[in-house]
Design a protein around this motif. Structure first.
Motif, PDB file in Angstrom:
ATOM      1  N   LEU A   4       0.809  -1.213   0.000  1.00 45.40           N
ATOM      2  CA  LEU A   4       0.000   0.000   0.000  1.00 45.40           C
ATOM      3  C   LEU A   4       0.846   1.268   0.000  1.00 45.40           C
ATOM      4  CD1 LEU A   4      -2.949  -0.918   2.386  1.00 45.40           C
ATOM      5  CD2 LEU A   4      -3.033  -0.589  -0.079  1.00 45.40           C
ATOM      6  N   GLU A   5       2.166   1.114   0.197  1.00 47.44           N
ATOM      7  CA  GLU A   5       2.999   2.318   0.272  1.00 47.44           C
ATOM      8  C   GLU A   5       3.720   2.639  -1.025  1.00 47.44           C
ATOM      9  OE1 GLU A   5       5.516   2.371   3.750  1.00 47.44           O
ATOM     10  OE2 GLU A   5       3.831   1.698   4.956  1.00 47.44           O
ATOM     11  N   ILE A   6       3.961   1.597  -1.830  1.00 47.65           N
ATOM     12  CA  ILE A   6       4.698   1.856  -3.069  1.00 47.65           C
ATOM     13  C   ILE A   6       3.820   2.676  -4.017  1.00 47.65           C
ATOM     14  CG2 ILE A   6       3.961  -0.288  -4.182  1.00 47.65           C
ATOM     15  CD1 ILE A   6       6.765  -0.390  -5.445  1.00 47.65           C
ATOM     16  N   GLY A   7       4.442   3.593  -4.747  1.00 50.23           N
ATOM     17  CA  GLY A   7       3.687   4.433  -5.685  1.00 50.23           C
ATOM     18  C   GLY A   7       3.093   3.591  -6.806  1.00 50.23           C
ATOM     19  N   PHE A   8       1.955   4.053  -7.349  1.00 54.41           N
ATOM     20  CA  PHE A   8       1.246   3.284  -8.368  1.00 54.41           C
ATOM     21  C   PHE A   8       2.122   3.046  -9.602  1.00 54.41           C
ATOM     22  CE2 PHE A   8      -1.602   3.049 -12.066  1.00 54.41           C
ATOM     23  CZ  PHE A   8      -2.333   1.933 -11.715  1.00 54.41           C
ATOM     24  N   LEU A   9       2.804   4.103 -10.056  1.00 54.99           N
ATOM     25  CA  LEU A   9       3.600   3.963 -11.275  1.00 54.99           C
ATOM     26  C   LEU A   9       4.775   3.024 -11.073  1.00 54.99           C
ATOM     27  CD1 LEU A   9       3.588   7.465 -12.941  1.00 54.99           C
ATOM     28  CD2 LEU A   9       2.559   5.319 -13.737  1.00 54.99           C
ATOM     29  N   ALA A  10       5.413   3.133  -9.891  1.00 54.41           N
ATOM     30  CA  ALA A  10       6.541   2.247  -9.609  1.00 54.41           C
ATOM     31  C   ALA A  10       6.068   0.799  -9.621  1.00 54.41           C
ATOM     32  CB  ALA A  10       7.160   2.596  -8.255  1.00 54.41           C
ATOM     33  N   MET A  11       4.884   0.560  -9.053  1.00 56.32           N
ATOM     34  CA  MET A  11       4.370  -0.806  -8.995  1.00 56.32           C
ATOM     35  C   MET A  11       4.066  -1.331 -10.393  1.00 56.32           C
ATOM     36  SD  MET A  11       1.050  -2.338  -7.045  1.00 56.32           S
ATOM     37  CE  MET A  11      -0.096  -1.628  -8.212  1.00 56.32           C
ATOM     38  N   VAL A  12       3.381  -0.511 -11.191  1.00 54.89           N
ATOM     39  CA  VAL A  12       3.040  -0.962 -12.544  1.00 54.89           C
ATOM     40  C   VAL A  12       4.319  -1.248 -13.326  1.00 54.89           C
ATOM     41  CG1 VAL A  12       2.035  -0.232 -14.731  1.00 54.89           C
ATOM     42  CG2 VAL A  12       0.779   0.115 -12.608  1.00 54.89           C
ATOM     43  N   ARG A  13       5.341  -0.409 -13.136  1.00 54.37           N
ATOM     44  CA  ARG A  13       6.592  -0.624 -13.854  1.00 54.37           C
ATOM     45  C   ARG A  13       7.193  -1.981 -13.488  1.00 54.37           C
ATOM     46  NH1 ARG A  13       9.941   3.293 -12.093  1.00 54.37           N
ATOM     47  NH2 ARG A  13       8.317   4.822 -12.489  1.00 54.37           N
ATOM     48  N   LYS A  14       7.207  -2.281 -12.163  1.00 48.61           N
ATOM     49  CA  LYS A  14       7.810  -3.542 -11.730  1.00 48.61           C
ATOM     50  C   LYS A  14       7.031  -4.751 -12.236  1.00 48.61           C
ATOM     51  CE  LYS A  14      10.436  -1.811  -7.957  1.00 48.61           C
ATOM     52  NZ  LYS A  14      11.549  -2.359  -7.224  1.00 48.61           N
ATOM     53  N   ARG A  15       5.725  -4.589 -12.447  1.00 46.50           N
ATOM     54  CA  ARG A  15       4.931  -5.708 -12.941  1.00 46.50           C
ATOM     55  C   ARG A  15       4.949  -5.773 -14.461  1.00 46.50           C
ATOM     56  NH1 ARG A  15      -0.328  -5.100  -9.075  1.00 46.50           N
ATOM     57  NH2 ARG A  15      -1.217  -6.628 -10.493  1.00 46.50           N
ATOM     58  N   ALA A  16       4.919  -4.593 -15.120  1.00 48.82           N
ATOM     59  CA  ALA A  16       4.816  -4.575 -16.575  1.00 48.82           C
ATOM     60  C   ALA A  16       6.058  -5.177 -17.228  1.00 48.82           C
ATOM     61  CB  ALA A  16       4.590  -3.150 -17.072  1.00 48.82           C
ATOM     62  N   GLY A  17       7.220  -4.979 -16.635  1.00 43.51           N
ATOM     63  CA  GLY A  17       8.462  -5.482 -17.213  1.00 43.51           C
ATOM     64  C   GLY A  17       8.389  -6.982 -17.457  1.00 43.51           C
ATOM     65  N   TRP A  18       8.153  -7.718 -16.373  1.00 41.50           N
ATOM     66  CA  TRP A  18       8.092  -9.179 -16.503  1.00 41.50           C
ATOM     67  C   TRP A  18       6.900  -9.609 -17.338  1.00 41.50           C
ATOM     68  CZ3 TRP A  18      10.594 -13.524 -16.266  1.00 41.50           C
ATOM     69  CH2 TRP A  18      11.782 -13.591 -15.557  1.00 41.50           C
ATOM     70  N   LEU A  19       5.760  -8.927 -17.132  1.00 41.96           N
ATOM     71  CA  LEU A  19       4.553  -9.339 -17.853  1.00 41.96           C
ATOM     72  C   LEU A  19       4.774  -9.203 -19.362  1.00 41.96           C
ATOM     73  CD1 LEU A  19       1.971 -10.389 -16.605  1.00 41.96           C
ATOM     74  CD2 LEU A  19       0.964  -8.129 -16.821  1.00 41.96           C
ATOM     75  N   SER A  20       5.430  -8.116 -19.780  1.00 45.45           N
ATOM     76  CA  SER A  20       5.688  -7.925 -21.204  1.00 45.45           C
ATOM     77  C   SER A  20       6.694  -8.949 -21.703  1.00 45.45           C
ATOM     78  CB  SER A  20       6.228  -6.521 -21.471  1.00 45.45           C
ATOM     79  OG  SER A  20       5.365  -5.562 -20.924  1.00 45.45           O
ATOM     80  N   ALA A  21       7.724  -9.231 -20.898  1.00 43.57           N
ATOM     81  CA  ALA A  21       8.721 -10.215 -21.302  1.00 43.57           C
ATOM     82  C   ALA A  21       8.055 -11.583 -21.479  1.00 43.57           C
ATOM     83  CB  ALA A  21       9.836 -10.298 -20.256  1.00 43.57           C
ATOM     84  N   LEU A  22       7.201 -11.947 -20.523  1.00 39.41           N
ATOM     85  CA  LEU A  22       6.501 -13.226 -20.627  1.00 39.41           C
ATOM     86  C   LEU A  22       5.593 -13.234 -21.856  1.00 39.41           C
ATOM     87  CD1 LEU A  22       5.512 -13.725 -16.878  1.00 39.41           C
ATOM     88  CD2 LEU A  22       7.201 -15.047 -18.152  1.00 39.41           C
ATOM     89  N   PHE A  23       4.976 -12.075 -22.125  1.00 36.48           N
ATOM     90  CA  PHE A  23       4.070 -11.969 -23.263  1.00 36.48           C
ATOM     91  C   PHE A  23       4.835 -12.174 -24.568  1.00 36.48           C
ATOM     92  CE2 PHE A  23       1.641  -9.433 -26.373  1.00 36.48           C
ATOM     93  CZ  PHE A  23       0.399 -10.018 -26.222  1.00 36.48           C
ATOM     94  N   LEU A  24       6.005 -11.549 -24.646  1.00 36.29           N
ATOM     95  CA  LEU A  24       6.811 -11.703 -25.854  1.00 36.29           C
ATOM     96  C   LEU A  24       7.215 -13.166 -26.027  1.00 36.29           C
ATOM     97  CD1 LEU A  24       8.997  -8.481 -25.636  1.00 36.29           C
ATOM     98  CD2 LEU A  24       7.149  -8.968 -27.252  1.00 36.29           C
ATOM     99  N   GLY A  25       7.595 -13.809 -24.901  1.00 41.75           N
ATOM    100  CA  GLY A  25       7.958 -15.226 -24.973  1.00 41.75           C
ATOM    101  C   GLY A  25       6.764 -16.062 -25.407  1.00 41.75           C
ATOM    102  N   GLU A  26       5.623 -15.723 -24.855  1.00 41.45           N
ATOM    103  CA  GLU A  26       4.417 -16.514 -25.123  1.00 41.45           C
ATOM    104  C   GLU A  26       3.958 -16.351 -26.578  1.00 41.45           C
ATOM    105  OE1 GLU A  26       1.885 -19.314 -23.629  1.00 41.45           O
ATOM    106  OE2 GLU A  26       3.322 -18.268 -22.356  1.00 41.45           O
TER     107      GLU A  26
END
Lengths: 440, 440
Positions: A253-275
């Motif tokens: 609940l303390e991490i900023g929204f953009l920082a959180m999305v960045r940390k999730r989007a990186g892997w999610l996009s990498a997995l998406f590209l692999g998939e």
């Protein structure tokens, strides 16, 4: 948690509301607390929160609060503060503490050196027990981290032994420290990683352990209460990586929204590209799918089974590696074990799949006249894919560790993505063999 | 870890080989150790290993070793031994310890009561500091768990306050204990779950905390070294559940092969049965797939994206719940946050998917003349599915906790399975709308 005084209830209120308060509101709530409650509360905050509170204060107020902290905690707070504020914070300390803190800041945060406190109790080997106790009584005034383990040092600060305060306390007053100390001390090298340090603490139930350099000079002590934080922090990092993202390094609940999305989007996009390779793999078999659409129906079932079995295997191995239950040298034992497990699990799922298609076909024509071939294809493909998923899942963490990466990066989603493409190839290849001459 | 004596090296050897030794070999190796090394080694074993070693010994040997353990550890060992051996083990203890152990066995293993030691240091409020110190010196002989926190009790054993040994040690000798003790003691209710106990320890950096009943009578103390084990154990359980299986409750290389396969096969089969619904869902759209095979190509990509985003969200929420960073009441805040995150992540993946199909179509005819519609379908479906996966993943742990289940059961594979079926429905529904009148 029961509490008695009313002042305490206020501290509990502030603590309760803390997560949802803005930095300004936090400082305001904090200032409302009675002084003694405020000290306890301040000490119980994380280093990041302490830094935030301090940075909101004016200089004189800051000094009073930062001086409440022992040097290892000050070092953590300084590390959490922005670069440009650090010198200002250090200037608030008394000379001795500042020297200690600057020395601690030289260690990486995740090393034993970054965890330790330089303020430990020390004795010389030739003191009597009585002299030792009164010498300790004098040292207590210096705000030692703990007096419960006392380290016996020679003139060069090299470690000779350790004596617990309790042993000292129950020994005859005229004995020498040398005669009651333990010489086989478990020590921690200053550059050891904090995850390994926590394993050593889990193995030996000590309250504190000395950190030494290569000449066996004692640089400080690590106490078990810091280890509780380390264990929790390391587990959180591993769990978040296992969920297929970067570790957040801050409460949800303390991490900023953009920082959180960045940390999730990186892997999610990498997995998406692999998939995306699955679309390519499926494209290769487009003609077969067009001829036997029934094959497409089982694609999600087949690939998810490979992913799930891989996820189980990788999770088990990653945790066993993190706890030191399994080391790199065990990879061959683990592989044999997982080969057998994969075969057993694949056979179970294959049988269920075969039964399901057989039973459905007895009541409907959904799988067409060749349903026996469909059932056989699905069953055989499941054995192959579960075995493959299990092997990839169990060996990948070893491979990552061997290459110097964190094994926890081989998360369930990562393993699933790897296994999906190969799983499709296995499935359609089995189909080509089994159905050759009939459906295909 | 540096060690000095040669005897030590042998203990290190035994420890090193321990995991791969059979029970008989373990006992043999253990008996080879010199007596004082053997004691340290024995104390550093887990309760399960101690039970195994004890059960291999003859009665006289057993007695000597089991009496080395404090009552809380004996209780753990007895709990690890088979039902029929327990009375025999208890019979080896002296009367006082047996009474204590039987009392501890009445608590569930995971409760605060199951963690505590009944041997704590106690004082009366009207003693002088000097009297208190010599009274403690006498109590030390009774093998107290720790003398470093001393609890001040009234005649009914109710908690009045606490004084650290260190405070006692540095106070003027003629002061009353009442005047130097702290009254606002943080206490632990006896039936509190061990995960919550570890949260309280993480919040306050105490070495020990008292466990009290409803009348505030002290039943025992929990020490921080036990908490390190609890934190590690709870994290392992959570991690294994997150990997989509039952918690193994034993180190990977030590658990029997069949027990391990059973713990994995249960969840894997349940997930497989759930995933079979995807075949049913795909069956509903068989006609559409036959007409536009190109739709089938993206099925793995689409459903895995839903699963991956769900896995991220559930992992974050499960860990935040376990650490107490987020409570049930925060579900609405979390949902709003995850709605925004899901929309952002879905838009990112949707854009990548749209670009990929557009670029490929510029160079090939693999996606046919209607590639624009295909790209639009995939992009829109991705936004919907990632948003849906994120919401399901973040709300499911709250739902499980609310219903009294462990949130960690909403593992990545479980969420993925839930999301796969609905993901397919979303995908094909979007396709029907977008492609109506052209491809479908």
């Amino acid at each position: 948690m029961e509490r008695t005084t009313t002042a305490d209830v206020e501290a509990a209120d502030v603590r309760e509301a803390w997560a949802v308060l803005s930095p300004e509101e936090r400082l305001e709530g904090f200032r409302l607390l009675p002084r003694d409650e405020a000290s306890d509360f301040f000490l119980s905050l994380t280093a990041r929160e302490q830094a935030d509170v301090l940075l909101g204060m004016w200089a004189g107020e800051r000094r009073a609060w930062i001086r409440l902290l022992p040097p290892d905690d000050v070092a953590d707070v300084v590390q959490e503060a922005p670069e440009e504020e650090r010198d200002e914070l250090l200037a608030l300390l008394d000379d001795r503490t500042r020297t200690e803190v600057v020395a601690l800041l030289a260690y990486a945060e995740d090393d034993a050196g970054g965890l330790m406190s330089p303020r430990f109790a020390r004795l010389r080997p030739d003191m009597s027990v009585d002299e030792a106790i009164s010498y300790l009584r004098r040292q207590t005034r210096e705000r030692l981290e703990t007096i419960y383990y006392v380290y016996v040092l020679d003139a060069e600060q090299r470690l000779l032994g350790v004596v617990s305060f309790r042993d000292l306390f129950s020994a005859p007053p005229d004995k020498r420290v040398r005669d009651i100390m333990r010489e086989d001390v478990v020590t921690i090298p200053e550059e050891m990683d904090q995850e390994q340090v926590s394993q050593i603490f889990a193995e030996h139930d000590f309250l504190a352990m000395p950190v030494v350099d290569r000449e066996r000079r004692v640089k400080g002590i690590v106490t078990v209460d810091d280890i509780v934080d380390v264990v929790t922090e390391e587990a959180t990092e591993d769990i978040q990586k296992l969920g297929g993202m970067e570790a957040l390094d801050a409460p949800y609940l303390e991490i900023g929204f953009l920082a959180m999305v960045r940390k999730r989007a990186g892997w999610l996009s990498a997995l998406f590209l692999g998939e995306m390779l699955t679309a390519t793999a499926m494209g290769r078999f487009e003609a077969e799918i067009a001829r036997a659409v029934v094959l497409a129906l089982f694609v999600p079932l087949i690939i998810s089974s490979g992913g799930n079995s891989g996820s189980q295997a990788s999770t088990l191995v990653i945790r066993a590696l993190a706890l030191g239950e399994v080391t790199l040298r065990d990879w061959w034992r683990v592989m044999r074990r997982e080969f057998a497990a994969g075969l057993a699990l694949g056979s179970i799922l294959g049988s269920i799949g075969f039964l399901r298609i057989t039973i459905w076909s007895a009541f409907s024509t959904i799988y067409g006249p060749h349903w026996r071939l469909v059932a056989l294809t699905v069953a055989l493909a499941l054995v192959g894919i579960v075995l493959w998923g299990t092997l990839v899942g169990s060996l990948l963490p070893f491979g990552l560790r061997r290459l110097g990466f964190d094994p926890a990066a081989s998360s369930a989603p990562f393993v699933a993505t790897l296994v999906d493409v190969t799983g499709l190839v296995i499935y359609f290849t089995v189909a080509l063999v089994v159905m050759h001459g009939s459906l295909l």
